[in-house]
Design a protein around this motif. Structure first.
Motif, PDB file in Angstrom:
ATOM      1  N   GLU A   1       0.832  -1.212   0.000  1.00  0.00           N
ATOM      2  CA  GLU A   1       0.000   0.000   0.000  1.00  0.00           C
ATOM      3  C   GLU A   1       0.865   1.259   0.000  1.00  0.00           C
ATOM      4  O   GLU A   1       0.530   2.244  -0.655  1.00  0.00           O
ATOM      5  CB  GLU A   1      -0.967  -0.037   1.173  1.00  0.00           C
TER       6      GLU A   1
ATOM      7  N   VAL B   1       2.138   1.805  -3.546  1.00  0.00           N
ATOM      8  CA  VAL B   1       1.117   2.399  -4.422  1.00  0.00           C
ATOM      9  C   VAL B   1       1.126   3.922  -4.287  1.00  0.00           C
ATOM     10  O   VAL B   1       1.121   4.643  -5.284  1.00  0.00           O
ATOM     11  CB  VAL B   1      -0.279   1.813  -4.107  1.00  0.00           C
ATOM     12  N   GLU B   2       1.153   4.413  -3.061  1.00  0.00           N
ATOM     13  CA  GLU B   2       1.181   5.864  -2.838  1.00  0.00           C
ATOM     14  C   GLU B   2       2.473   6.479  -3.372  1.00  0.00           C
ATOM     15  O   GLU B   2       2.458   7.527  -4.008  1.00  0.00           O
ATOM     16  CB  GLU B   2       1.036   6.169  -1.350  1.00  0.00           C
TER      17      GLU B   2
ATOM     18  N   ALA C   1       2.907   7.134  -7.267  1.00  0.00           N
ATOM     19  CA  ALA C   1       2.306   8.377  -7.760  1.00  0.00           C
ATOM     20  C   ALA C   1       3.228   9.558  -7.476  1.00  0.00           C
ATOM     21  O   ALA C   1       3.455  10.402  -8.346  1.00  0.00           O
ATOM     22  CB  ALA C   1       0.945   8.590  -7.117  1.00  0.00           C
TER      23      ALA C   1
ATOM     24  N   VAL D   1      -0.380   7.698 -12.597  1.00  0.00           N
ATOM     25  CA  VAL D   1      -1.712   8.232 -12.323  1.00  0.00           C
ATOM     26  C   VAL D   1      -2.816   7.180 -12.380  1.00  0.00           C
ATOM     27  O   VAL D   1      -3.926   7.445 -11.946  1.00  0.00           O
ATOM     28  CB  VAL D   1      -2.057   9.393 -13.292  1.00  0.00           C
ATOM     29  N   GLU D   2      -2.517   6.009 -12.921  1.00  0.00           N
ATOM     30  CA  GLU D   2      -3.548   4.971 -12.990  1.00  0.00           C
ATOM     31  C   GLU D   2      -3.883   4.471 -11.584  1.00  0.00           C
ATOM     32  O   GLU D   2      -3.062   4.559 -10.662  1.00  0.00           O
ATOM     33  CB  GLU D   2      -3.084   3.806 -13.864  1.00  0.00           C
ATOM     34  N   GLU D   3      -5.084   3.965 -11.434  1.00  0.00           N
ATOM     35  CA  GLU D   3      -5.478   3.395 -10.156  1.00  0.00           C
ATOM     36  C   GLU D   3      -4.839   2.017 -10.033  1.00  0.00           C
ATOM     37  O   GLU D   3      -5.059   1.139 -10.872  1.00  0.00           O
ATOM     38  CB  GLU D   3      -6.996   3.273 -10.073  1.00  0.00           C
ATOM     39  N   LEU D   4      -4.023   1.839  -9.023  1.00  0.00           N
ATOM     40  CA  LEU D   4      -3.290   0.590  -8.834  1.00  0.00           C
ATOM     41  C   LEU D   4      -3.972  -0.251  -7.770  1.00  0.00           C
ATOM     42  O   LEU D   4      -4.538   0.280  -6.809  1.00  0.00           O
ATOM     43  CB  LEU D   4      -1.850   0.878  -8.417  1.00  0.00           C
ATOM     44  N   ARG D   5      -3.890  -1.568  -7.960  1.00  0.00           N
ATOM     45  CA  ARG D   5      -4.469  -2.496  -6.995  1.00  0.00           C
ATOM     46  C   ARG D   5      -3.371  -3.305  -6.328  1.00  0.00           C
ATOM     47  O   ARG D   5      -2.372  -3.642  -6.952  1.00  0.00           O
ATOM     48  CB  ARG D   5      -5.419  -3.462  -7.691  1.00  0.00           C
TER      49      ARG D   5
END
Length: 81
Positions: free
Chosen positions: A17, A20-21, A24, A30-34
């Motif tokens: 997690e 992911v932050e 960016a 900029v894509e939404e990552l999972r």
């Protein structure tokens, strides 16, 4: 344009997690990552899992070596395609 994907493998969910932050902030992703849990083969214990973050790099602007170093900051690595 290519459809390059990088997979970052992290030791725990918290690290994934944070990655992911940081993607960016540091790389401008900029894509939404999972975050995806990947249980290790033959392991029943929930603690025995890796956490994956997939990053699509259609423009080929992310440097694989930089991502290796980046993932290493969280004791992870970039999986070779």
């Amino acid at each position: 344009m290519s459809d390059v994907r990088h997979v970052l493998v992290l030791p725990d969910r918290e690290a994934a997690e944070e990655v992911v932050e940081a993607l960016a902030e540091r790389f401008g992703v900029v894509e939404e990552l999972r975050v995806v849990r990947d249980a290790l083969a033959g392991e029943d214990d929930a603690e025995d899992a890796q956490w994956l973050v997939g990053v699509r790099d259609a423009d080929g602007r992310l440097d694989a070596r930089e991502l290796d170093t980046f993932a290493g900051e969280w004791e992870g690595w970039r999986e070779e395609p």
